[in-house]
Design an enzyme around this catalytic site. Structure first.
Site, short mmCIF file in Angstrom:
data_model
loop_
_atom_site.label_atom_id
_atom_site.label_comp_id
_atom_site.label_asym_id
_atom_site.label_seq_id
_atom_site.Cartn_x
_atom_site.Cartn_y
_atom_site.Cartn_z
N ILE A 1 0.82 -1.22 0.00
CA ILE A 1 0.00 0.00 0.00
C ILE A 1 0.85 1.27 0.00
O ILE A 1 0.32 2.37 -0.01
CB ILE A 1 -0.95 0.02 1.21
CG1 ILE A 1 -0.16 -0.04 2.53
CG2 ILE A 1 -1.96 -1.10 1.12
CD1 ILE A 1 -1.03 0.14 3.77
N GLY A 2 2.15 1.10 0.01
CA GLY A 2 3.03 2.26 -0.01
C GLY A 2 4.48 1.85 -0.17
O GLY A 2 4.86 0.73 0.14
N GLY B 1 8.46 3.56 0.47
CA GLY B 1 9.24 4.67 1.02
C GLY B 1 10.72 4.37 1.01
O GLY B 1 11.17 3.31 0.52
N GLY B 2 11.50 5.31 1.56
CA GLY B 2 12.94 5.13 1.59
C GLY B 2 13.37 3.97 2.46
O GLY B 2 14.42 3.35 2.22
N VAL C 1 5.42 -0.79 2.41
CA VAL C 1 4.41 -0.83 3.45
C VAL C 1 3.29 -1.75 2.98
O VAL C 1 2.77 -1.60 1.86
CB VAL C 1 3.85 0.57 3.76
CG1 VAL C 1 2.84 0.50 4.90
CG2 VAL C 1 4.99 1.52 4.13
N LYS D 1 5.40 -1.89 7.91
CA LYS D 1 6.52 -1.36 7.12
C LYS D 1 7.73 -2.28 7.29
O LYS D 1 8.26 -2.43 8.39
CB LYS D 1 6.88 0.05 7.58
CG LYS D 1 7.97 0.71 6.73
CD LYS D 1 8.51 1.98 7.37
CE LYS D 1 7.49 3.09 7.38
NZ LYS D 1 8.08 4.37 7.86
N ASP E 1 11.34 15.50 8.39
CA ASP E 1 10.94 15.02 7.07
C ASP E 1 9.45 15.31 6.83
O ASP E 1 8.69 14.42 6.45
CB ASP E 1 11.23 13.53 6.94
CG ASP E 1 11.28 13.08 5.48
OD1 ASP E 1 11.37 13.94 4.59
OD2 ASP E 1 11.21 11.86 5.23
#
Length: 849
Positions: free
Chosen positions: A525-526, A528-529, A533, A547, A643
């Site tokens: 669903i995601g 990132g760095g 996720v 995550k 961030d």
């Protein structure tokens, strides 16, 4: 012979000046302090300013007699300069009556060194100095100067490292600008396996204004300070649109070469020129920065025979990308016939350096000199470096662009070198001498492998009986006292796997348990760095976001540790809650509450989701601001998120916004300091320029990033978009230009048109502008930002109420002004307000409760 049309003969410029001076004036000069260096010669038109260098050492090395150049400067003979010279080797002088391709007598003699030799000079006035070294490998039956390999250093700066001509027979002048702060200055020549040589040496005072302490940076756009502590080498000095300018026509004895060989497409450029006496220097600008001859010629866009020309004129300049560079651009509007008629853009390496430049507004007149300095970091450099000018899209005047001069300077690196990666003592950047670099490199690699191996063994040997061993914190994390009551109440069906409040690190999950919860990592669903996720379900179907760290990610154990540390001690309605983690074997996995609506960014652009109303956007920003305000003030020391961006603001089923992703967060400064010194981390487009420049982190860095988020909410576009025209790439820069023009409505998300109370938008935009102030001290606190946005929401609510009930005889009560910074809510107050919707709070305000 005239060097430039409209100018006096080269030799006569300085002679005319002195012949016009009365004897009484010379008497006054003698009475003035020695450090008074500038004397106006023709104040009526600012034609020429004389600079009298207090230190002026000129040596024609190897010459038996003094040498006078056409510009009037006299260089000492080798014997007259013997008092400055020391060496253990016998003097070797080389002289020839003439040489091929040599136009200056300085290149007809040379001094040859067979061992380290030094020239030392007494410095009467500390400050900027020109250091010019002249080289030409003369033919000599005893020594092959063309094959000489050598280094040249000062006491602190490497000027040349292992330099050689590589058999190229051409004259060369290496020019440096060094800020000298000692009474004795030395130049050392160090032969490498043979000989070294030099034809002439100049050590000459330069004016203090030559290199100011500050310049602009472009990525991000901010101010760089500290130039006065650096040393520079001149790489390019171009007279754009004009011919060669020799030291005869430059008070500081500089040479300006024509730009034609660096033009990428000559057909796109036209040259223009005016008489030199037309050029003016406005207050604050000095003729010593560049002579009138530079500003009297220029390049403009060629006539494309089209109504709306849209192309750039480009110069390509080869640079050493391992060094930072200082770029100085010179402008004078010698093209326009009226003020405010020429607006244009300037680009460096494809980035907007100046957008919509109107020289007549900057200088107050036409044909007035103006320059701008930029510092480019080596990591962002390109080879060749591209300097470009082009039309400004929104210009209502002529579609054209102009530039008069370009200078590029190399800046010394951290080793104090302007050539290579070794300092004056031969030490490399890793601390070793050149002879030991390979051995040190091997040792470092070997040590790294041993360390990684030990870490791998440590991972494998860690106990897996999680109920009996010490908590995770005893191995990796410092202990944090934390209240687990929130998670215990919401996810309390397996209380045996929660750590006690003494550890406060949340629930530990096994890898197998999370694999089952995510159906073997089925649905992403995601991204990132840190890693992907996944959506999962634990216990009795409670949805969670999982995550999972990617081993190849640049983020790793530090971010994993920080996330657990931070979220284990924070509980707030507008912060995403950490449920637990897994560190089984080499896994690094974090488990959060599930935010079903995803990141705020997806609801603004890029996902084709139904657009948020202005009120919804305000409430999302208010929720995120409450979370940040709590971070900054909710603990004794405070926490800086570091961030802040729209992908780290997540929305739940009810569009309640919560701050997420604390992997880069930092504890705030202690009472002994007002900032945290740390390496720069964050996301481009959102980075605080002051933090980027000084590496000093404060809570105002989050405020700057939040200001960019506010602009994303208004404009519904990314913070950085390289696909857009250059002047629009950076949202903060582009939007603030429109805001300062009072025309922000032209770039507002079209989905908001007609549905926003203008006063509400104005208040919100003003708050965003304050967040984006260049210096942190000028920015508001998150508490102040929060109250301004709440006020903007109240204005919007009142406007909507009026529209819904037009038959009412009286309108809604006037909105109360937001409190000042001193009246911003404290953490406890913020938490209390968070239990109610924004509209409920404002109903209480308007009802007087």
């Amino acid at each position: 012979m005239e060097i430039i049309p409209g100018g006096p003969p080269p030799l006569m410029i300085k002679l005319n000046l002195f012949s016009s001076m009365a004897p009484a004036f010379f008497l006054i000069l003698l009475l003035l302090p020695l450090n008074l260096l500038l004397v106006s010669a023709t104040p009526a038109n600012n034609a020429l300013v004389v600079f009298s260098p207090q230190d002026n050492y000129l040596i024609d090395c190897g010459s038996s007699t003094a040498t006078t150049l056409p510009d009037g400067r006299t260089f000492l003979s080798d014997s007259d300069a013997a008092k400055f010279y020391s060496s253990n080797n016998e003097d070797i002088l080389v002289n020839v009556p003439s040489a091929e391709n040599v136009t200056s007598p300085l290149f007809l003699s040379a001094k040859v060194f067979t061992s380290e030799s030094t020239y030392s000079f007494h410095i009467a006035r500390v400050g900027w100095h020109w250091i010019r070294l002249h080289f030409y490998p003369l033919d000599n039956k005893d020594h092959n100067l063309a094959a000489a390999r050598f280094s040249v250093v000062t006491d602190t700066i490497v000027l040349l490292h292992d330099f050689t001509f590589n058999s190229e027979k051409s004259t060369l002048i290496r020019e440096y600008i060094i800020n000298l702060d000692t009474e004795r200055f030395s130049i050392k020549f160090r032969p490498k396996d043979g000989i070294a040589f030099v034809n002439a040496i100049e050590v000459v005072s330069a004016p203090d204004i030559l290199i100011p302490d500050t310049a602009s940076t472009l990525f991000p756009i901010s101010e760089f300070s500290g130039l006065s502590e650096q040393s520079f080498q001149t790489v390019y000095r171009l007279n754009v649109g004009g011919p060669l300018i020799t030291p005869q026509n430059d008070t500081l004895d500089r040479t300006w070469v024509p730009d034609t060989e660096f033009l990428e497409t000559k057909e796109m450029a036209n040259t223009v020129n005016v008489a030199t006496n037309v050029i003016k220097y406005p207050q604050g600008e000095s003729p010593l920065i560049a002579p009138q001859y530079v500003y009297a010629t220029a390049v403009v866009m060629a006539n494309a025979n089209m109504a709306n020309p849209n192309f750039n004129v480009t110069w390509n300049l080869n640079v050493d990308t391992s060094f930072d560079v200082l770029v100085r651009l010179h402008f004078a509007d010698i093209l326009s016939k009226a003020l405010n008629d020429l607006y244009f853009n300037v680009y460096i390496n494809g980035r907007v350096a100046i957008s919509g430049l109107d020289l007549s507004t900057v200088t107050g007149d036409l044909a007035s000199a103006y320059y701008k300095d930029f510092v480019f970091n080596a990591s962002m450099a390109m080879n060749p470096m591209k300097i470009q000018i082009g039309p400004f899209d929104q210009s209502t005047g002529q579609k054209n662009a102009i530039i008069n001069g370009i200078e590029v300077f190399k800046i010394n690196n951290s080793m104090g070198s302007l050539d290579g990666e070794f300092d004056v003592n031969g030490r490399s950047m890793n601390g070793g001498s050149k002879g030991t670099v390979a051995a040190v490199g091997f040792a470092m690699m070997f040590g790294a492998f041993v360390g990684l191996g030990a870490m791998a063994v440590k991972w494998q040997k860690r106990p897996h009986d999680w109920q009996k061993r010490n908590s995770f914190s005893s191995w990796l994390l410092p202990l944090h006292a934390g209240d687990t009551s929130f998670m215990a109440s919401k996810y309390g069906s397996r209380k045996s796997q929660f750590f006690s409040s003494t550890n406060g690190l949340g629930r530990w999950f096994s890898f197998a348990e999370l694999s089952d919860a995510t159906k073997n990592w089925e649905t992403v669903i995601g991204v990132g760095g840190f890693g992907n996720v996944y959506i999962g379900a634990i216990d009795e179907g409670t949805q969670v976001a999982v995550k999972r760290g990617n081993p190849q990610s640049e983020q790793g154990i530090n971010e994993f540790q920080t996330e657990i540390q931070m979220l284990s001690k924070l509980r707030h309605r507008h912060l995403v809650s950490l449920i637990g983690y897994c560190d089984e074997n080499s896994e690094m996995i974090l488990v959060y509450e599930f935010m079903s609506k995803g990141p705020l960014r997806d609801h603004l652009y890029g996902k084709n989701l139904p657009p948020l109303s202005w009120k919804q956007r305000l409430e999302c920003c208010i929720g995120a601001a409450r979370g940040l305000h709590y971070l900054h003030t909710g603990t004794q020391q405070g926490i800086i998120h570091r961030d802040v961006k729209t992908t780290n603001i997540l929305l739940d089923d009810n569009l309640v916004a919560k701050m997420a992703d604390f992997g880069l967060s930092k504890d705030g400064p202690t009472t002994d300091n007002n900032y945290v010194s740390t390496a720069v981390k964050g996301s481009f487009g959102y980075l605080d320029p002051e933090y980027f420049r000084k590496q000093q982190l404060t809570d105002k860095s989050d405020v700057y990033s939040f200001g960019v988020v506010m602009l994303e909410v208004i404009c519904a576009r990314p913070a950085l978009n390289p696909q857009l025209p250059r002047e629009q790439v950076n949202l903060a820069e582009w939007a603030m230009q429109w805001k300062r023009k009072g025309m922000l409505e032209k770039i507002v998300d079209p989905n908001l048109q007609g549905n926003v109370n203008p006063e509400s938008m104005k208040k919100f935009a003003e708050a965003a502008e304050k967040c984006l102030e260049e210096y942190g001290v000028d920015r508001p606190t998150m508490g102040d930002v929060l109250w301004n946005m709440e006020y903007a929401l109240q204005l919007q609510d009142q406007s909507s109420s009026k529209e819904d009930d037009e038959n009412k005889e009286t309108s809604a009560p006037a909105a109360a002004a937001p409190p000042t910074a001193e009246g911003a809510t404290k953490p406890a107050e913020t938490q209390a307000v968070d239990e109610h919707s924004g509209s409920a709070v404002f109903n209480q305000l308007t009802d007087g409760r």
